[in-house]
Design a protein around this motif. Structure first.
Motif, PDB file in Angstrom:
ATOM      1  N   VAL A 204       0.787  -1.245   0.000  1.00 32.94           N
ATOM      2  CA  VAL A 204       0.000   0.000   0.000  1.00 32.94           C
ATOM      3  C   VAL A 204       0.813   1.286   0.000  1.00 32.94           C
ATOM      4  N   TRP A 205       2.132   1.200   0.074  1.00 30.49           N
ATOM      5  CA  TRP A 205       2.950   2.404   0.279  1.00 30.49           C
ATOM      6  C   TRP A 205       2.742   3.466  -0.782  1.00 30.49           C
ATOM      7  N   TRP A 206       2.391   3.061  -2.003  1.00 30.69           N
ATOM      8  CA  TRP A 206       2.282   3.959  -3.153  1.00 30.69           C
ATOM      9  C   TRP A 206       0.930   4.670  -3.214  1.00 30.69           C
ATOM     10  N   ASP A 207      -0.030   4.248  -2.417  1.00 28.80           N
ATOM     11  CA  ASP A 207      -1.428   4.660  -2.589  1.00 28.80           C
ATOM     12  C   ASP A 207      -1.630   6.126  -2.174  1.00 28.80           C
ATOM     13  N   PRO A 208      -2.059   6.963  -3.118  1.00 31.78           N
ATOM     14  CA  PRO A 208      -2.246   8.382  -2.772  1.00 31.78           C
ATOM     15  C   PRO A 208      -3.303   8.608  -1.687  1.00 31.78           C
ATOM     16  N   ARG A 209      -4.172   7.631  -1.475  1.00 27.35           N
ATOM     17  CA  ARG A 209      -5.212   7.786  -0.447  1.00 27.35           C
ATOM     18  C   ARG A 209      -4.847   7.055   0.837  1.00 27.35           C
ATOM     19  N   LEU A 210      -3.602   6.605   0.956  1.00 25.25           N
ATOM     20  CA  LEU A 210      -3.231   5.722   2.056  1.00 25.25           C
ATOM     21  C   LEU A 210      -3.535   6.321   3.433  1.00 25.25           C
ATOM     22  N   PHE A 211      -3.102   7.543   3.652  1.00 28.57           N
ATOM     23  CA  PHE A 211      -3.228   8.093   5.002  1.00 28.57           C
ATOM     24  C   PHE A 211      -4.681   8.383   5.354  1.00 28.57           C
ATOM     25  N   GLU A 212      -5.418   8.849   4.371  1.00 31.65           N
ATOM     26  CA  GLU A 212      -6.859   9.049   4.550  1.00 31.65           C
ATOM     27  C   GLU A 212      -7.553   7.714   4.863  1.00 31.65           C
ATOM     28  N   ASP A 213      -7.178   6.665   4.144  1.00 26.47           N
ATOM     29  CA  ASP A 213      -7.850   5.374   4.337  1.00 26.47           C
ATOM     30  C   ASP A 213      -7.410   4.677   5.634  1.00 26.47           C
ATOM     31  N   ILE A 214      -6.168   4.869   6.052  1.00 29.29           N
ATOM     32  CA  ILE A 214      -5.748   4.327   7.348  1.00 29.29           C
ATOM     33  C   ILE A 214      -6.571   4.970   8.462  1.00 29.29           C
ATOM     34  N   SER A 215      -6.726   6.267   8.365  1.00 25.49           N
ATOM     35  CA  SER A 215      -7.492   6.987   9.375  1.00 25.49           C
ATOM     36  C   SER A 215      -8.956   6.534   9.366  1.00 25.49           C
ATOM     37  N   ARG A 216      -9.504   6.381   8.161  1.00 27.15           N
ATOM     38  CA  ARG A 216     -10.885   5.934   8.002  1.00 27.15           C
ATOM     39  C   ARG A 216     -11.058   4.499   8.520  1.00 27.15           C
ATOM     40  N   ALA A 217     -10.038   3.676   8.330  1.00 22.54           N
ATOM     41  CA  ALA A 217     -10.128   2.274   8.751  1.00 22.54           C
ATOM     42  C   ALA A 217     -10.162   2.159  10.276  1.00 22.54           C
ATOM     43  N   GLY A 218      -9.399   3.003  10.957  1.00 24.70           N
ATOM     44  CA  GLY A 218      -9.448   3.020  12.425  1.00 24.70           C
ATOM     45  C   GLY A 218      -9.281   1.632  13.014  1.00 24.70           C
ATOM     46  N   ARG A 219     -10.227   1.258  13.860  1.00 24.87           N
ATOM     47  CA  ARG A 219     -10.149  -0.020  14.569  1.00 24.87           C
ATOM     48  C   ARG A 219     -10.409  -1.223  13.666  1.00 24.87           C
ATOM     49  N   ARG A 220     -10.754  -0.967  12.408  1.00 25.16           N
ATOM     50  CA  ARG A 220     -10.871  -2.089  11.456  1.00 25.16           C
ATOM     51  C   ARG A 220      -9.505  -2.671  11.097  1.00 25.16           C
ATOM     52  N   ILE A 221      -8.442  -1.968  11.400  1.00 24.03           N
ATOM     53  CA  ILE A 221      -7.120  -2.501  11.068  1.00 24.03           C
ATOM     54  C   ILE A 221      -6.859  -3.706  11.976  1.00 24.03           C
ATOM     55  N   ALA A 222      -6.802  -4.870  11.364  1.00 19.43           N
ATOM     56  CA  ALA A 222      -6.658  -6.114  12.120  1.00 19.43           C
ATOM     57  C   ALA A 222      -5.210  -6.574  12.160  1.00 19.43           C
ATOM     58  N   SER A 223      -4.391  -6.086  11.255  1.00 20.35           N
ATOM     59  CA  SER A 223      -2.993  -6.504  11.215  1.00 20.35           C
ATOM     60  C   SER A 223      -2.164  -5.428  10.530  1.00 20.35           C
ATOM     61  N   TYR A 224      -1.000  -5.135  11.110  1.00 25.06           N
ATOM     62  CA  TYR A 224      -0.037  -4.235  10.481  1.00 25.06           C
ATOM     63  C   TYR A 224       1.197  -5.057  10.169  1.00 25.06           C
ATOM     64  N   GLN A 225       1.452  -5.260   8.880  1.00 26.12           N
ATOM     65  CA  GLN A 225       2.598  -6.048   8.439  1.00 26.12           C
ATOM     66  C   GLN A 225       3.589  -5.122   7.751  1.00 26.12           C
ATOM     67  N   VAL A 226       4.866  -5.363   8.017  1.00 22.89           N
ATOM     68  CA  VAL A 226       5.876  -4.487   7.435  1.00 22.89           C
ATOM     69  C   VAL A 226       6.945  -5.281   6.693  1.00 22.89           C
ATOM     70  N   CYS A 227       7.373  -4.719   5.592  1.00 27.84           N
ATOM     71  CA  CYS A 227       8.581  -5.117   4.879  1.00 27.84           C
ATOM     72  C   CYS A 227       8.779  -4.033   3.846  1.00 27.84           C
ATOM     73  N   ASP A 228       9.959  -4.001   3.236  1.00 29.87           N
ATOM     74  CA  ASP A 228      10.251  -2.915   2.304  1.00 29.87           C
ATOM     75  C   ASP A 228       9.878  -3.320   0.883  1.00 29.87           C
ATOM     76  N   TYR A 229       9.820  -2.329  -0.001  1.00 30.18           N
ATOM     77  CA  TYR A 229       9.539  -2.545  -1.424  1.00 30.18           C
ATOM     78  C   TYR A 229      10.847  -2.302  -2.165  1.00 30.18           C
ATOM     79  N   LEU A 230      11.372  -3.379  -2.754  1.00 24.16           N
ATOM     80  CA  LEU A 230      12.656  -3.260  -3.440  1.00 24.16           C
ATOM     81  C   LEU A 230      12.479  -2.659  -4.833  1.00 24.16           C
TER      82      LEU A 230
END
Lengths: 300, 300
Positions: A204-230
């Protein structure tokens, strides 16, 4: 949104990052490296045995931050009897996945929903005997139907389905869920404790709506997974996931946004990468721990 | 939105599809195959000479459906003097591109806005001497500033800038514009005759908001480009563009939506593909014409 970090949960090792480790070895590795949580894969749990896997994580006092994975719900878009059978098989397999997640008391069951009907992961489109379907909208409708079918079953067992949007590069063969906003819309008709969404930085890193949608998702976020995009991605694009800091993602703002949205769960590191898989798993976990502090939390 | 096709414009050959053809050869090819429009590339126009290229397309009675391309506006995100110089050079180069588009009376100048500062197309991130920037939000802000700088210059010369969202796979190195919706937002502060957007099927087919955003874009759609999305993508992902019908895209609904939004311009076929480039260009154009009818317009 204050931007204040109200979490974070603990760092969790998704066992695919140390792919050659069994469940028993991954559990030992987590204990050895002082991690409080582990993300498990169904294949590995089956190899270890479900009951034995449950015993191992409980004895070690580990949380199971996720079980990977349910999904692949779209094959029913193929015509006729073949489609009906494929859909029934997929639902049945997902009910088994839910049962396993319940036994493991996993925080969620990650759902990779499937691509265009008949397109197999990594195989050329249209090479199968039954051909394939270009009906993307239909495939998306089918996912919504299947989630509606599975959510109550999950709810009765205390399992949360975590819908994972995958990078659009995987739309043909792995997931017709392509953005966080789309996953969120799909989750909304269902109770929060039954259906949530995954935020995986790679996807999702590229998504222009990412920060808006994270905020909108709120407690719906069930998992935060991390790794880099090569960049550039390797030939097998599935393996373009890198150790945090080795790619193009700026993790700090995404982590802060996820925490500000109210996420208090564990943070899973899930890396598919030939070089990481070839390395000594203990070294991988040590690197993962330091990069988590330096890059993901950006606290140093 | 009635769904009725009120266009379409004519089929246009983007000359990169027949990459080995010069401007003169592409113009001859269009005449030979009874096409009314051609999309030109700056490199090819420079080789032919701008004045000569203008003469050739006018003599042949061809419309120039687009000039490819301006853009690469984000390098200014590098720190200090290097960044300032890169930004000034980019603006100057874009003014020259606008001048060329004006001479050619091109329907638009396609803008590929650039990726993360310092990440070169196709090269590993961070290998350059100046490193690179992970500031995606900053890069996007810089594009907005540059467009505001260039739009009046374009307007004075009767040129329309066509902002092209590229598939998110190109976000690191080619375009921080990743969705049609994002391109549309960027265009809105400017007059419709100065700044529009490109709908290129390869780049946007996966987008869950595609039909909503096409409808919202309306007359802002400055160019409709078509080619298919191959699965799996080849190792060089830039070359994953296929002849319509060879990939996973369902063209009919997208074409109808673009026409229903009010687009009456030409429909350009732009294919980057090693096999297509190796084939006889006349055969490529013949195939393109039949696939356009069968697959893009889906009229047969």
């Amino acid at each position: 949104m204050s931007g204040q970090i109200i979490g974070p949960g603990s760092l969790s090792l998704n066992q695919w990052t140390t792919r050659r480790w069994s469940v028993a070895e991954a559990v030992d590795g987590c204990v050895r490296h002082d991690l409080a949580a582990v993300g498990l894969w169904r294949e590995k749990v089956a190899e270890q045995g479900l009951a034995e896997s449950v015993k191992l994580v409980r004895a070690a006092g580990l949380r199971v931050s996720s079980l990977c994975r349910g999904g692949f719900l779209t094959a029913g878009g193929l015509p006729g009897e073949e489609g009906r059978r494929a859909y029934a098989r997929a639902l049945e397999d997902n009910r088994r996945a839910i049962d396993e997640a319940a036994e493991l008391e996993a925080a969620c069951l990650v759902m990779v929903v499937g691509g265009l009907p008949g397109v197999k992961p990594g195989e050329p489109a249209g090479d199968g005997p039954g051909g394939f379907s270009r009906d993307l909208a239909g495939a998306r409708d089918r996912v919504a139907e299947a989630v509606a079918e599975l959510a109550p079953y999950a709810g009765e067992r205390g399992v949360k389905l975590a819908l994972e949007p995958l990078h659009p590069i995987y739309c043909p063969d792995r997931a017709v869920l392509s953005t966080l906003g789309q996953a969120l819309e799909l989750s909304l008709p269902h109770p929060e404790e039954q259906v949530g969404v995954v935020v995986d930085t790679f996807h999702v890193w590229w998504d222009p709506r990412l920060f808006e949608d994270i905020s909108r998702a709120g407690r719906r976020i069930a998992s935060y997974q991390v790794c880099d995009y090569l960049h550039p991605l390797p030939e097998d694009v599935l393996l373009g996931r890198g150790m945090m800091g080795d790619g193009v993602i700026d993790f700090g703002p995404i982590t802060r946004a996820v925490m500000a949205a109210g996420y208090t769960g564990d943070v899973e590191v899930e890396i598919f990468n030939a070089a990481v898989w070839a390395a000594d798993p203990d070294e991988v976990v040590a690197t993962m721990k330091s990069r988590y502090e330096d890059v993901v939390l950006a606290t140093r």
